[in-house]
Design a protein around this motif. Structure first.
Motif, PDB file in Angstrom:
ATOM      1  N   LYS A  81      -7.794  -3.813  -1.502  1.00 19.14           N
ATOM      2  CA  LYS A  81      -7.196  -2.502  -1.231  1.00 19.14           C
ATOM      3  C   LYS A  81      -5.762  -2.643  -0.749  1.00 19.14           C
ATOM      4  CE  LYS A  81     -11.458  -0.167  -0.258  1.00 19.14           C
ATOM      5  NZ  LYS A  81     -11.801   1.209  -0.106  1.00 19.14           N
ATOM      6  N   TYR A  82      -5.388  -3.866  -0.346  1.00 13.31           N
ATOM      7  CA  TYR A  82      -4.034  -4.142   0.141  1.00 13.31           C
ATOM      8  C   TYR A  82      -3.444  -5.291  -0.666  1.00 13.31           C
ATOM      9  CZ  TYR A  82      -0.145  -5.654   3.011  1.00 13.31           C
ATOM     10  OH  TYR A  82       1.106  -6.003   3.444  1.00 13.31           O
ATOM     11  N   ILE A  83      -2.249  -5.043  -1.200  1.00 10.45           N
ATOM     12  CA  ILE A  83      -1.513  -6.088  -1.912  1.00 10.45           C
ATOM     13  C   ILE A  83      -0.047  -5.959  -1.520  1.00 10.45           C
ATOM     14  CG2 ILE A  83      -0.842  -7.024  -4.165  1.00 10.45           C
ATOM     15  CD1 ILE A  83      -3.540  -4.905  -4.711  1.00 10.45           C
ATOM     16  N   ALA A  84       0.569  -7.075  -1.196  1.00 12.76           N
ATOM     17  CA  ALA A  84       2.011  -7.092  -0.926  1.00 12.76           C
ATOM     18  C   ALA A  84       2.673  -7.944  -2.007  1.00 12.76           C
ATOM     19  CB  ALA A  84       2.302  -7.655   0.454  1.00 12.76           C
ATOM     20  N   LEU A  85       3.791  -7.452  -2.512  1.00 15.12           N
ATOM     21  CA  LEU A  85       4.523  -8.100  -3.599  1.00 15.12           C
ATOM     22  C   LEU A  85       5.961  -8.335  -3.169  1.00 15.12           C
ATOM     23  CD1 LEU A  85       5.012  -8.904  -6.625  1.00 15.12           C
ATOM     24  CD2 LEU A  85       5.427  -6.476  -7.052  1.00 15.12           C
ATOM     25  N   PHE A  97       1.230  -2.272  -1.382  1.00 16.26           N
ATOM     26  CA  PHE A  97       0.407  -1.329  -2.139  1.00 16.26           C
ATOM     27  C   PHE A  97      -0.916  -1.197  -1.392  1.00 16.26           C
ATOM     28  CE2 PHE A  97       3.206  -3.488  -5.099  1.00 16.26           C
ATOM     29  CZ  PHE A  97       3.730  -2.451  -5.852  1.00 16.26           C
ATOM     30  N   ILE A  98      -1.224   0.015  -0.935  1.00 18.95           N
ATOM     31  CA  ILE A  98      -2.457   0.243  -0.199  1.00 18.95           C
ATOM     32  C   ILE A  98      -3.252   1.327  -0.919  1.00 18.95           C
ATOM     33  CG2 ILE A  98      -3.486   0.923   1.997  1.00 18.95           C
ATOM     34  CD1 ILE A  98      -0.922  -0.141   3.350  1.00 18.95           C
ATOM     35  N   ALA A  99      -4.436   0.933  -1.398  1.00 18.16           N
ATOM     36  CA  ALA A  99      -5.291   1.838  -2.160  1.00 18.16           C
ATOM     37  C   ALA A  99      -6.292   2.512  -1.239  1.00 18.16           C
ATOM     38  CB  ALA A  99      -6.012   1.059  -3.247  1.00 18.16           C
ATOM     39  N   GLU A 100      -6.402   3.816  -1.409  1.00 17.57           N
ATOM     40  CA  GLU A 100      -7.418   4.603  -0.715  1.00 17.57           C
ATOM     41  C   GLU A 100      -7.960   5.617  -1.703  1.00 17.57           C
ATOM     42  OE1 GLU A 100      -6.655   6.229   3.155  1.00 17.57           O
ATOM     43  OE2 GLU A 100      -5.187   4.660   3.599  1.00 17.57           O
ATOM     44  N   GLY A 101      -9.212   5.397  -2.122  1.00 21.52           N
ATOM     45  CA  GLY A 101      -9.790   6.278  -3.133  1.00 21.52           C
ATOM     46  C   GLY A 101      -8.987   6.161  -4.427  1.00 21.52           C
ATOM     47  N   GLU A 102      -8.554   7.306  -4.929  1.00 20.82           N
ATOM     48  CA  GLU A 102      -7.754   7.325  -6.163  1.00 20.82           C
ATOM     49  C   GLU A 102      -6.258   7.206  -5.896  1.00 20.82           C
ATOM     50  OE1 GLU A 102      -9.123   7.259  -9.253  1.00 20.82           O
ATOM     51  OE2 GLU A 102     -10.958   7.015  -8.103  1.00 20.82           O
ATOM     52  N   ASP A 103      -5.878   7.217  -4.631  1.00 19.44           N
ATOM     53  CA  ASP A 103      -4.464   7.171  -4.256  1.00 19.44           C
ATOM     54  C   ASP A 103      -3.983   5.751  -4.020  1.00 19.44           C
ATOM     55  OD1 ASP A 103      -4.186   9.930  -4.369  1.00 19.44           O
ATOM     56  OD2 ASP A 103      -4.626  10.202  -2.239  1.00 19.44           O
ATOM     57  N   VAL A 121       0.499 -11.393  -1.793  1.00 21.11           N
ATOM     58  CA  VAL A 121      -0.484 -11.689  -0.754  1.00 21.11           C
ATOM     59  C   VAL A 121      -1.423 -10.494  -0.626  1.00 21.11           C
ATOM     60  CG1 VAL A 121       0.985 -13.303   0.525  1.00 21.11           C
ATOM     61  CG2 VAL A 121       1.020 -10.891   1.116  1.00 21.11           C
ATOM     62  N   THR A 122      -2.645 -10.782  -0.191  1.00 16.73           N
ATOM     63  CA  THR A 122      -3.640  -9.709  -0.047  1.00 16.73           C
ATOM     64  C   THR A 122      -4.064  -9.499   1.395  1.00 16.73           C
ATOM     65  OG1 THR A 122      -5.393 -11.292  -0.581  1.00 16.73           O
ATOM     66  CG2 THR A 122      -4.502  -9.967  -2.414  1.00 16.73           C
ATOM     67  N   GLU A 123      -3.387 -10.149   2.306  1.00 18.35           N
ATOM     68  CA  GLU A 123      -3.579  -9.915   3.735  1.00 18.35           C
ATOM     69  C   GLU A 123      -2.342  -9.156   4.231  1.00 18.35           C
ATOM     70  OE1 GLU A 123      -6.249 -10.669   5.632  1.00 18.35           O
ATOM     71  OE2 GLU A 123      -7.219 -11.388   3.797  1.00 18.35           O
ATOM     72  N   PRO A 124      -2.527  -8.157   5.081  1.00 15.46           N
ATOM     73  CA  PRO A 124      -1.371  -7.373   5.545  1.00 15.46           C
ATOM     74  C   PRO A 124      -0.263  -8.235   6.151  1.00 15.46           C
ATOM     75  CG  PRO A 124      -3.411  -6.301   6.179  1.00 15.46           C
ATOM     76  CD  PRO A 124      -3.787  -7.653   5.606  1.00 15.46           C
ATOM     77  N   LEU A 125       0.947  -7.888   5.806  1.00 18.70           N
ATOM     78  CA  LEU A 125       2.118  -8.550   6.382  1.00 18.70           C
ATOM     79  C   LEU A 125       2.202  -8.156   7.847  1.00 18.70           C
ATOM     80  CD1 LEU A 125       4.710  -7.758   3.553  1.00 18.70           C
ATOM     81  CD2 LEU A 125       3.545  -9.937   3.944  1.00 18.70           C
TER      82      LEU A 125
END
Length: 184
Positions: A81-85, A97-103, A121-125
């Motif tokens: 649900k969390y991806i940092a690029l 990028f933080i996904a919540e439901g369709e958003d 990375v998939t862990e919050p910065l």
């Protein structure tokens, strides 16, 4: 609204003359150009087809790598649900990028450290110093634009110089894009 605009800095007539060996050797499997991401009117990068050459050379982005990394974000969304690029050209600038439901909420942030060893990375910065902007779009809007513009870019390369499709960088992009399409 989420849009991607891009334009290689090499004109098509020159791009059509580059051999596969030259692209992989002299060019290092890299195609530079303008690359802009627009999230609800908030932009990162540059896209101005009328910009003079000195400006174009100053705002060069790695187009193949940018599309590849955006496809990696799409793939990662399947399990995270969390991806940092990382933005490639600026070690301290990132998209979250933080996904919540369709958003999907997209943040453009600056971090205090540059010791993060991966572009994704998939862990919050935990070292964010500035949030430049945050905008919310739908996940599907993001996925569709990334896949559509990646396909458009690949079709353009195929039309202008199909030999370049055999390069390592474009083969990698084709592989990532194929995985991303499974999520559509």
């Amino acid at each position: 609204m989420f849009t991607i605009r891009y334009q290689p800095n090499i004109p098509d007539h020159e791009l059509s003359q580059i051999t596969l060996a030259d692209f992989e050797g002299e060019y290092g499997n890299v195609l530079y150009g303008q690359f802009e991401i627009n999230v609800n009117g908030k932009t990162y990068g540059l896209y101005d087809p009328d910009a003079p050459t000195p400006i174009l050379e100053f705002f060069e982005e790695e187009i193949i790598a940018s599309f590849g990394l955006l496809n990696e974000v799409v793939i990662s969304m399947q399990h995270h649900k969390y991806i940092a690029l990382n933005t490639i050209d600026a070690h301290f600038a990132w998209f979250e990028f933080i996904a919540e439901g369709e958003d999907l909420t997209v943040y453009h942030v600056q971090v205090e450290e540059d010791n993060i060893s991966s572009f994704i990375v998939t862990e919050p910065l935990n070292c964010i110093s500035i949030c430049y902007w945050q905008e919310t779009i739908t996940k599907q809007e993001f996925i569709d634009e990334v896949l559509d513009k990646t396909d458009e870019f690949i079709r353009h390369i195929e039309k202008v110089n199909p030999a370049l499709l055999r390069s390592k960088s474009i083969q990698g992009l084709l592989e990532r894009c194929g995985k991303s399409k499974l999520l559509r």
